[in-house]
Design a protein around this motif. Structure first.
Motif, PDB file in Angstrom:
ATOM      1  N   PHE A 162      -8.668  10.044  13.488  1.00 55.88           N
ATOM      2  CA  PHE A 162      -7.241   9.700  13.519  1.00 55.88           C
ATOM      3  C   PHE A 162      -6.915   8.750  14.678  1.00 55.88           C
ATOM      4  N   VAL A 163      -7.692   8.814  15.758  1.00 60.09           N
ATOM      5  CA  VAL A 163      -7.529   7.825  16.831  1.00 60.09           C
ATOM      6  C   VAL A 163      -7.811   6.435  16.251  1.00 60.09           C
ATOM      7  N   ALA A 164      -8.925   6.319  15.497  1.00 58.15           N
ATOM      8  CA  ALA A 164      -9.286   5.036  14.892  1.00 58.15           C
ATOM      9  C   ALA A 164      -8.212   4.596  13.896  1.00 58.15           C
ATOM     10  N   HIS A 165      -7.718   5.545  13.118  1.00 57.11           N
ATOM     11  CA  HIS A 165      -6.695   5.251  12.110  1.00 57.11           C
ATOM     12  C   HIS A 165      -5.416   4.749  12.798  1.00 57.11           C
ATOM     13  N   ALA A 166      -5.009   5.418  13.858  1.00 57.01           N
ATOM     14  CA  ALA A 166      -3.772   5.031  14.566  1.00 57.01           C
ATOM     15  C   ALA A 166      -3.927   3.641  15.187  1.00 57.01           C
ATOM     16  N   LEU A 167      -5.096   3.346  15.743  1.00 59.18           N
ATOM     17  CA  LEU A 167      -5.312   2.028  16.360  1.00 59.18           C
ATOM     18  C   LEU A 167      -5.230   0.934  15.305  1.00 59.18           C
ATOM     19  N   HIS A 168      -5.735   1.270  14.104  1.00 59.15           N
ATOM     20  CA  HIS A 168      -5.734   0.272  13.034  1.00 59.15           C
ATOM     21  C   HIS A 168      -4.323   0.055  12.484  1.00 59.15           C
ATOM     22  N   THR A 169      -3.578   1.156  12.314  1.00 60.69           N
ATOM     23  CA  THR A 169      -2.261   1.010  11.672  1.00 60.69           C
ATOM     24  C   THR A 169      -1.162   0.623  12.676  1.00 60.69           C
ATOM     25  N   HIS A 170      -1.443   0.759  13.976  1.00 62.92           N
ATOM     26  CA  HIS A 170      -0.432   0.404  14.994  1.00 62.92           C
ATOM     27  C   HIS A 170      -1.079  -0.521  16.022  1.00 62.92           C
TER      28      HIS A 170
ATOM     29  N   LEU B 237      -3.616  -0.134  25.314  1.00 61.54           N
ATOM     30  CA  LEU B 237      -4.796   0.636  25.742  1.00 61.54           C
ATOM     31  C   LEU B 237      -5.841  -0.286  26.365  1.00 61.54           C
ATOM     32  N   GLN B 238      -5.916  -1.506  25.840  1.00 64.52           N
ATOM     33  CA  GLN B 238      -6.903  -2.454  26.384  1.00 64.52           C
ATOM     34  C   GLN B 238      -6.609  -2.756  27.849  1.00 64.52           C
ATOM     35  N   ALA B 239      -5.349  -2.653  28.238  1.00 61.28           N
ATOM     36  CA  ALA B 239      -4.972  -2.932  29.627  1.00 61.28           C
ATOM     37  C   ALA B 239      -5.466  -1.814  30.553  1.00 61.28           C
ATOM     38  N   GLY B 240      -5.927  -0.684  29.974  1.00 64.86           N
ATOM     39  CA  GLY B 240      -6.538   0.383  30.779  1.00 64.86           C
ATOM     40  C   GLY B 240      -5.539   1.306  31.464  1.00 64.86           C
ATOM     41  N   ASP B 241      -4.327   1.416  30.911  1.00 63.15           N
ATOM     42  CA  ASP B 241      -3.305   2.288  31.512  1.00 63.15           C
ATOM     43  C   ASP B 241      -3.599   3.752  31.135  1.00 63.15           C
TER      44      ASP B 241
END
Ligand code: HEM
Length: 428
Positions: free
Chosen positions: A252-260, A267-271
């Motif tokens: 679901f983490v992968a799913h959420a990253l894909h759909t949003h 997240l890429q900014a590392g916060d």
């Protein structure tokens, strides 16, 4: 005194199986009530939803767990004799054993082991045309969980043990052959774990002092006796199985990253604070555990309703996490909402509510959160990949619910330059 609304059908088991996550909340909406009564597996059951109902459900003077879970779930997912079916002092004493494993150092070690397994897999995936993530995560997590728990696992054993452990949670809620496979897997997994416990006790196997295998093998029960090998096995599997089940949340983490995709940039900014809010929103938004069961110890009155003694109760976990009285626009995926949450232990209950030490709330909650953060880190900063065309719709009638395609990746590459050190684990 108000009458608890009754569902019209003679038995609602088929309706529950058809829509396990929305069965309770849909009917509660229909009856304009936080609770209703029905029959499940022919047994009268009161189903409840919402934060007030959750607060009631965790009142141990009114509810007990012993005998509340259907046998089919005990013979597959949970095993017989484990902490889930204990009450009062016996429960608190056994629960302490689990909580003793959940130290910051212990969790950090599991995250390190899991991270090393992710790295190995990413290299392997880079040589494959397409990767079905869900089964890959099972093997990855079985290796990490066993290494962490002090359970030896030869390379040749990884595949069969992964299949057994996965069947305990992935097939338990099914009917027919998949359910029978889950029962068989339970017998095999229990006998594997019982053998490890006996090897540790006889000195044939040395497990690290703070590992789950060592702690469970030498745990003395409320009465002062060592656990029987059968019960110790169930408790050891109670550590390994749910750690592998975190694979569902990882998907679901992968799913959420894909759909949003806007979330991915943040997240890429590392916060780190945003990463925490993100995984909490994944746990709130996506389905996993639909409900938990207990039974009333005695007759009592609550909010004008009469509860009889010995009645089975189901508390709606998924629906409570979607309750519009707590969550504004619950159907929206919005990690920022966790930056302003009140922190009640009864309105956000994906892994149960109440207190980790004294109630039946899941002891592995911090593990799930940290392994999900690790997943988000890999999927946004430590590897690149494409998501080819596939059916990502969620199968709501399945337990656990999953995207139909089980999440396929292609063109996987390791990101060398982003091998950043994760910051230390901290408990919130
Ligand atoms: C994969 C994510 C997980 C989910 C969705 C989950 C969910 C739950 C739920 C709903 C409960 C029942 C709460 C209640 O009865 O009130 C529970 C209990 C439990 N969980 Fe988890 N869990 C997860 C991960 C873990 C992990 C990683 C561990 C251990 C390493 C773990 C070990 C347990 C144990 C031993 C119990 C029984 C606690 C008790 O009866 O006192 N779980 N979990």
């Amino acid at each position: 005194m108000s009458r608890i609304p009754r569902d019209k059908s003679l038995d609602s088991t088929i309706a529950l199986m058809g829509d396990p996550y929305r069965f309770i909340s849909n009917r509660c909406r229909r009856y304009r009530s936080d609770l209703f009564e029905t029959r499940l597996l022919l047994r009268k059951t009161i189903c409840m939803t919402g934060p007030e109902a959750a607060r009631l459900f965790y009142d141990q003077s009114r509810f007990a767990r012993h005998g509340a879970m259907p046998k089919a779930i005990q013979k597959t997912l949970l095993g017989v004799g484990g902490v889930q079916g204990l009450d009062e002092g016996a429960h608190r004493h056994r629960k302490q054993m689990f909580m003793s494993l959940m130290t910051p150092e212990g969790i950090e070690k599991l995250v390190r082991l899991t991270s090393a397994e992710w790295q190995i897999r990413v290299r392997k995936w880079a040589s494959m045309n397409a990767v079905v993530l869900y089964p890959e995560l099972h093997a990855l997590l079985t290796r990490a969980a066993c290494a962490w728990a002090g359970v030896p696992l030869a390379d040749s054993e990884v595949e069969p043990r992964t299949r057994q452990v996965t069947a305990l949670f992935d097939h338990a809620g099914s009917i027919g052959l998949r359910h029978l496979w889950s029962r068989r897997a339970r017998k095999r997994a229990d006998s594997w774990a019982a053998d490890i416990v006996e090897q540790i006790r006889s000195g044939r196997l040395r497990a690290p002092e703070h590992s789950a295998a060592h702690v469970v093998a030498w745990h003395r029960d409320f009465s002062g006796a060592l656990l029987t090998p059968q019960v110790a096995a169930v408790e050891l599997i109670n550590v390994i199985r749910p750690t592998v089940a975190v694979s569902v949340y990882m998907i679901f983490v992968a799913h959420a990253l894909h759909t949003h995709p806007q979330v991915r940039e943040k997240l890429q900014a590392g916060d780190e604070d945003y990463a925490e809010c993100f995984v909490q929103e994944v746990r709130r938004y996506y389905p996993f555990f639909p409900a938990v069961a207990a039974q009333t110890r005695l007759a009592f009155e609550w909010n004008g309703y009469q509860f009889p003694a010995g009645r089975r109760i189901l508390l709606d976990l998924y629906g409570t996490n979607q309750d519009p009285r707590t969550w504004e626009r619950p159907e929206d995926f919005e990690p920022e909402r966790f930056g302003r949450r009140d922190g009640s232990p009864f309105n956000f209950i994906p892994q149960g509510g109440g207190d980790h030490y004294f109630d039946h709330r899941c002891p592995g909650e911090w593990i799930a959160i940290e392994l999900m953060k690790l997943t988000a880190d890999f999927l946004t900063r430590r590897m690149s990949y494409e998501v080819p065309g596939q059916d990502l719709r969620i199968e709501w009638s399945r337990l656990p619910a999953l995207p139909r395609s089980r999440f396929v990746l292609s063109n996987v590459r390791e990101c060398q330059e982003l091998h950043l050190q994760r910051t230390r684990w901290r408990r919130r």
